[in-house]
Design a protein around this motif. Structure first.
Motif, PDB file in Angstrom:
ATOM      1  N   THR A  44      20.103  24.524   1.042  1.00  0.00           N
ATOM      2  CA  THR A  44      21.117  24.366   0.277  1.00  0.00           C
ATOM      3  C   THR A  44      21.171  24.896  -1.043  1.00  0.00           C
ATOM      4  O   THR A  44      22.316  25.459  -1.651  1.00  0.00           O
ATOM      5  N   LYS A  45      20.118  24.863  -2.108  1.00  0.00           N
ATOM      6  CA  LYS A  45      19.993  25.306  -3.244  1.00  0.00           C
ATOM      7  C   LYS A  45      20.267  27.037  -3.464  1.00  0.00           C
ATOM      8  O   LYS A  45      20.923  27.432  -4.175  1.00  0.00           O
ATOM      9  N   THR A  46      19.782  27.717  -2.410  1.00  0.00           N
ATOM     10  CA  THR A  46      19.773  28.995  -2.645  1.00  0.00           C
ATOM     11  C   THR A  46      21.318  29.319  -1.818  1.00  0.00           C
ATOM     12  O   THR A  46      21.895  29.988  -2.655  1.00  0.00           O
ATOM     13  N   PHE A  47      21.651  28.729  -1.045  1.00  0.00           N
ATOM     14  CA  PHE A  47      23.345  29.214  -0.879  1.00  0.00           C
ATOM     15  C   PHE A  47      24.428  28.564  -2.107  1.00  0.00           C
ATOM     16  O   PHE A  47      25.110  29.371  -2.389  1.00  0.00           O
ATOM     17  N   GLN A  48      23.880  27.612  -2.578  1.00  0.00           N
ATOM     18  CA  GLN A  48      24.600  27.104  -3.754  1.00  0.00           C
ATOM     19  C   GLN A  48      24.459  28.222  -4.916  1.00  0.00           C
ATOM     20  O   GLN A  48      25.554  28.742  -5.534  1.00  0.00           O
ATOM     21  N   ALA A  49      23.284  28.892  -5.187  1.00  0.00           N
ATOM     22  CA  ALA A  49      23.066  29.925  -6.361  1.00  0.00           C
ATOM     23  C   ALA A  49      23.994  30.967  -6.005  1.00  0.00           C
ATOM     24  O   ALA A  49      24.577  31.786  -6.854  1.00  0.00           O
ATOM     25  N   LEU A  50      23.634  31.418  -4.570  1.00  0.00           N
ATOM     26  CA  LEU A  50      24.514  32.523  -4.196  1.00  0.00           C
ATOM     27  C   LEU A  50      25.994  32.676  -4.442  1.00  0.00           C
ATOM     28  O   LEU A  50      26.773  33.405  -4.913  1.00  0.00           O
ATOM     29  N   ARG A  51      26.606  31.395  -4.015  1.00  0.00           N
ATOM     30  CA  ARG A  51      27.958  31.195  -4.266  1.00  0.00           C
ATOM     31  C   ARG A  51      28.252  31.101  -5.557  1.00  0.00           C
ATOM     32  O   ARG A  51      29.195  31.959  -6.141  1.00  0.00           O
ATOM     33  N   MET A  52      27.666  30.798  -6.515  1.00  0.00           N
ATOM     34  CA  MET A  52      27.969  30.731  -7.782  1.00  0.00           C
ATOM     35  C   MET A  52      27.968  32.110  -8.497  1.00  0.00           C
ATOM     36  O   MET A  52      28.692  32.384  -9.324  1.00  0.00           O
ATOM     37  N   ALA A  53      26.936  32.743  -7.992  1.00  0.00           N
ATOM     38  CA  ALA A  53      26.808  34.245  -8.593  1.00  0.00           C
ATOM     39  C   ALA A  53      27.732  35.147  -8.178  1.00  0.00           C
ATOM     40  O   ALA A  53      28.241  36.100  -8.643  1.00  0.00           O
ATOM     41  N   THR A  54      28.090  34.987  -6.865  1.00  0.00           N
ATOM     42  CA  THR A  54      29.344  35.710  -6.236  1.00  0.00           C
ATOM     43  C   THR A  54      30.561  35.432  -6.719  1.00  0.00           C
ATOM     44  O   THR A  54      31.510  36.446  -7.045  1.00  0.00           O
ATOM     45  N   ASN A  55      30.990  34.461  -7.331  1.00  0.00           N
ATOM     46  CA  ASN A  55      32.040  34.144  -7.881  1.00  0.00           C
ATOM     47  C   ASN A  55      32.119  33.993  -9.357  1.00  0.00           C
ATOM     48  O   ASN A  55      33.166  33.553  -9.971  1.00  0.00           O
ATOM     49  N   ASN A  56      31.147  34.102 -10.025  1.00  0.00           N
ATOM     50  CA  ASN A  56      30.873  34.222 -11.339  1.00  0.00           C
ATOM     51  C   ASN A  56      31.507  32.908 -11.990  1.00  0.00           C
ATOM     52  O   ASN A  56      32.095  32.766 -12.842  1.00  0.00           O
ATOM     53  N   GLU A  57      30.853  31.560 -11.208  1.00  0.00           N
ATOM     54  CA  GLU A  57      31.479  30.519 -11.533  1.00  0.00           C
ATOM     55  C   GLU A  57      31.311  29.932 -12.926  1.00  0.00           C
ATOM     56  O   GLU A  57      32.338  29.199 -13.434  1.00  0.00           O
ATOM     57  N   LEU A  58      30.062  30.111 -13.374  1.00  0.00           N
ATOM     58  CA  LEU A  58      29.810  29.480 -14.865  1.00  0.00           C
ATOM     59  C   LEU A  58      30.690  30.072 -15.821  1.00  0.00           C
ATOM     60  O   LEU A  58      31.048  29.572 -16.790  1.00  0.00           O
ATOM     61  N   GLU A  59      30.751  31.540 -15.626  1.00  0.00           N
ATOM     62  CA  GLU A  59      31.540  32.251 -16.707  1.00  0.00           C
ATOM     63  C   GLU A  59      33.002  31.926 -16.675  1.00  0.00           C
ATOM     64  O   GLU A  59      33.703  31.732 -17.746  1.00  0.00           O
ATOM     65  N   SER A  60      33.685  31.827 -15.621  1.00  0.00           N
ATOM     66  CA  SER A  60      35.008  31.270 -15.131  1.00  0.00           C
ATOM     67  C   SER A  60      35.272  30.021 -16.026  1.00  0.00           C
ATOM     68  O   SER A  60      36.121  29.549 -16.263  1.00  0.00           O
ATOM     69  N   LEU A  61      34.188  29.000 -15.812  1.00  0.00           N
ATOM     70  CA  LEU A  61      34.339  27.488 -16.446  1.00  0.00           C
ATOM     71  C   LEU A  61      34.522  27.714 -17.788  1.00  0.00           C
ATOM     72  O   LEU A  61      35.274  27.097 -18.483  1.00  0.00           O
ATOM     73  N   GLN A  62      33.426  28.530 -18.439  1.00  0.00           N
ATOM     74  CA  GLN A  62      33.520  28.653 -19.979  1.00  0.00           C
ATOM     75  C   GLN A  62      34.791  29.209 -20.275  1.00  0.00           C
ATOM     76  O   GLN A  62      35.677  28.855 -21.588  1.00  0.00           O
ATOM     77  N   GLU A  63      35.489  30.335 -19.549  1.00  0.00           N
ATOM     78  CA  GLU A  63      36.735  30.807 -19.981  1.00  0.00           C
ATOM     79  C   GLU A  63      37.800  29.742 -19.861  1.00  0.00           C
ATOM     80  O   GLU A  63      38.658  29.639 -20.576  1.00  0.00           O
TER      81      GLU A  63
END
Length: 208
Positions: free
Chosen positions: A115-134
């Motif tokens: 679960t955690k590895t899949f979650q991490a890869l999804r977040m990295a692939t979609n640049n999710e944290l930077e998108s949230l900050q933006e």
């Protein structure tokens, strides 16, 4: 134009997870894409690119950082070893690689060991944290005075970003925080929707 209310739900729908055909879930054997982009171009990043091309240190950093996975180092190392023999192209390929380095006692817990590895890869692939900050920065600009911003997050890193943003705006005198502590799902809601157990709602109001 300004708006009075902004609501952002950072959760993924069950349909996105289970019926996208893009490898978000390890429940089905699908191509390891994990991108939300509607049309995937030649230069677009996918999870397959990450696991087959990124350096071991980078893999360890995202799996440990985004996934908060305790075995990030082991997983990164085995991914690099396995891809030298054969490309990792599907969700099942990746699950079997991860299985090799997760101790048996951790393979049968409440949460699936991948679960955690899949979650991490999804977040990295979609640049999710930077998108949230933006989104938070831009959303604040469009929020009218007296308007409220409500953010529902499902990941500790997401919640940390929202908490930090609201706190900074409070310190600068631009917002007041409505929820002193994040609001979680009720026991009744969790019984109906298990995925809601990690939801955290924070609300702040623009005053300047």
């Amino acid at each position: 134009d300004f708006v009075d209310k902004i609501l952002l739900d950072l959760g993924l729908s069950s349909d996105q997870l289970e019926n996208s055909g893009r490898g978000f879930s390890f429940q089905k054997n699908e191509p390891l894409l994990m991108t939300f982009k509607r049309d995937i171009g030649v230069g677009d990043l996918t999870a397959m690119d990450i696991v087959n091309n990124w350096a071991e240190d980078s893999l360890k950093a995202i799996i440990g950082g985004f996934g908060e996975e305790r075995f990030a180092g082991r997983i990164a190392r085995i991914i690099v070893e396995q891809r030298q023999q054969r490309r990792i192209e599907t969700t099942q390929d990746l699950v079997e690689v991860i299985r090799k380095v997760i101790p048996a006692k951790f393979q049968h817990g409440r949460t699936h060991f991948a679960t955690k590895t899949f979650q991490a890869l999804r977040m990295a692939t979609n640049n999710e944290l930077e998108s949230l900050q933006e989104f938070l920065r831009d959303g604040f600009q469009y929020l009218s005075k007296g308007g409220r911003m409500a953010i529902i997050s499902f990941h500790s890193l997401e919640d940390r970003i929202v908490k930090k943003f609201f706190k900074e705006k409070k310190m600068s005198g631009e917002m007041i925080i409505i929820t002193k502590k994040p609001i979680g799902a009720s026991k009744e809601e969790v019984e109906v929707n298990k995925r809601s157990r990690s939801a955290k709602l924070r609300i702040a109001e623009k005053i300047k």
